[in-house]
Enzyme design. Structure first.
Site: not given
Length: 430
Positions: A65, A69, A72, A109, A142, A202, A272
């Site tokens: 990626c 972040c 992550c 998801c 999702c 979400c 969740r």
């Protein structure tokens, strides 16, 4: 305790507590913990009964990626030993999703690493959504692809997506210390785009990144203002090779207080329990079911969870039940507001299930954020396709590192990297 009585009364009326009351929940002592759980449990049962919704995660594209972040394991410059592969084909993703549905998952998801999808990426995902919907009648889908551009949410909705995940993760005040390649405002805008397109929003948070109680309350109140239908609560999994590798700030008691605070602030929302629950709650996971009404099962994006059957046993042993067919996750007032979308079947607090229609038969699923999140925070925007998409995968479970005894060192003994399921030739943890 007057505080808890007040919060229960407000929760049953869907009335927002004050920030001072939310902070007071986080400041309660361990001696009062069971009282806190019992109080928040009353609110949970009012709106969701004793049902637990199962969610299953399919990692469509893993690693490499371009975003930074800090939490992550898939971030730019990450040295975490995770799987890296390019886009799964629609039939591969559908096969992976079927494993979760067979295990009782009502929502699948679909997550992809990166900044956000290109139009070509959206084409890929729409074909995947169509394949999953065709082969798994009634399942909720999702998408979690990162920052959206104009029109992309509408295209996902037209393809059959029910929901879109994009987490705020932490407070606006501290967001810049966690991520510099995009802004907090970018995340808010993406959630609003999803809502405008008619997708069920979400959006949640990651706890354990060194934030203060004020930061936690700020992000949860910001989520309340955004009014998503689902709020995943993630607990940081500090991966070796990431900037937050040594952030082991959470205790099981702290995690339960955070979950209780979220339930009081968002009483009628699907809360969740997502990434990091096994690592931080450990043997106290069953208590969390009195606070949340939804969990990810099995493996996460880049780390392993406990076996799906163990989660099913935990739900049953704690006196809860997996949501079955013909029920909706959301209370009637929220389901009706979606106007025929996900969660549109009428429900009462006593019959509050999910949108799917598959009875459980041995569960699986996942959580996320790459380093321990809940439907990952990123997507894929224009980065080069990895050359190692066919990377070989060792058979069986990855060995965890030996326990580190040095004070302040990362607890690598508690993190097992995922080496099975989507993107590999090995069966998922279902």
């Amino acid at each position: 305790m007057d505080l808890l009585n007040t919060l229960v009364d407000k929760g049953l009326r869907r009335e927002l507590p004050t920030r001072e009351e939310a902070l007071a929940v986080l400041a309660t002592s361990d001696d009062d913990l069971l009282d806190v759980v019992a109080a928040a449990g009353k609110v949970r049962r009012q709106w969701f009964g004793r049902r637990v919704k199962l969610n299953y995660l399919v990692n469509l594209k893993s690693g490499l990626c371009p975003e930074d972040c800090s939490y992550c394991s898939q971030r730019l410059g990450s040295k975490a030993g995770i799987l890296k592969y390019t886009w799964l084909k629609p039939d591969e993703a559908s096969k992976a999703a079927a494993a979760g549905v067979a295990g009782g998952a009502k929502r699948v998801c679909l997550v992809a690493s990166g900044r956000g999808p290109t139009d070509r990426d959206v084409d890929r995902v729409t074909r995947t959504i169509e394949a999953i919907k065709e082969q798994n009648e009634g399942v909720e889908v999702c998408a979690c692809l990162g920052l959206l551009s104009d029109g992309q949410a509408d295209r996902l909705r037209s393809a059959g997506a029910d929901a879109y995940n994009h987490n705020l993760n932490t407070s606006e005040e501290t967001y810049g210390a966690i991520t510099t390649t995009h802004t907090y405002a970018d995340r808010v805008e993406t959630v609003q785009q999803a809502q405008a397109a008619g997708l069920s929003a979400c959006s949640g948070l990651i706890a354990g990144m060194g934030e203060s109680d004020k930061d936690l309350v700020d992000v949860v109140f910001a989520l309340r203002d955004l009014d998503p239908d689902s709020v995943p609560v993630n607990f940081l999994i500090p991966f070796e090779g990431t900037p937050l590798a040594k952030e082991w700030n959470l205790t099981p008691q702290r995690c339960l207080r955070i979950l209780a605070m979220v339930r009081f602030v968002c009483p009628d929302v699907e809360v969740r329990l997502a990434g990091g629950r096994e690592v931080h709650l450990r043997s106290m996971q069953p208590l969390a079911l009195h606070l949340v009404n939804s969990i990810f099962l099995g493996d996460y994006l880049t780390s392993e969870g406990q076996a799906g059957q163990a989660d099913l046993d935990m739900i049953a042993d704690a006196g809860f039940e997996v949501e079955g067919a013909g029920t909706t996750t959301l209370p009637r007032h929220r389901a009706d507001a979606l106007g025929g979308g996900c969660g549109s079947q009428a429900a009462t607090p006593e019959k509050a299930g999910g949108c799917g229609s598959h009875e459980p038969s041995g569960a699986s699923g996942c959580g996320s954020h790459g380093g321990g999140g809940g439907c990952g925070p990123c997507g894929g925007h224009g980065e080069p396709e990895p050359a190692d998409a066919g990377e070989s995968v060792p058979a069986g479970r990855t060995e965890t590192a030996p326990r580190t005894e040095t004070a302040g060192a990362a607890r690598t003994d508690l993190v097992a990297v995922r080496r099975r399921g989507a993107g590999t030739d090995l069966a998922p943890n279902a």
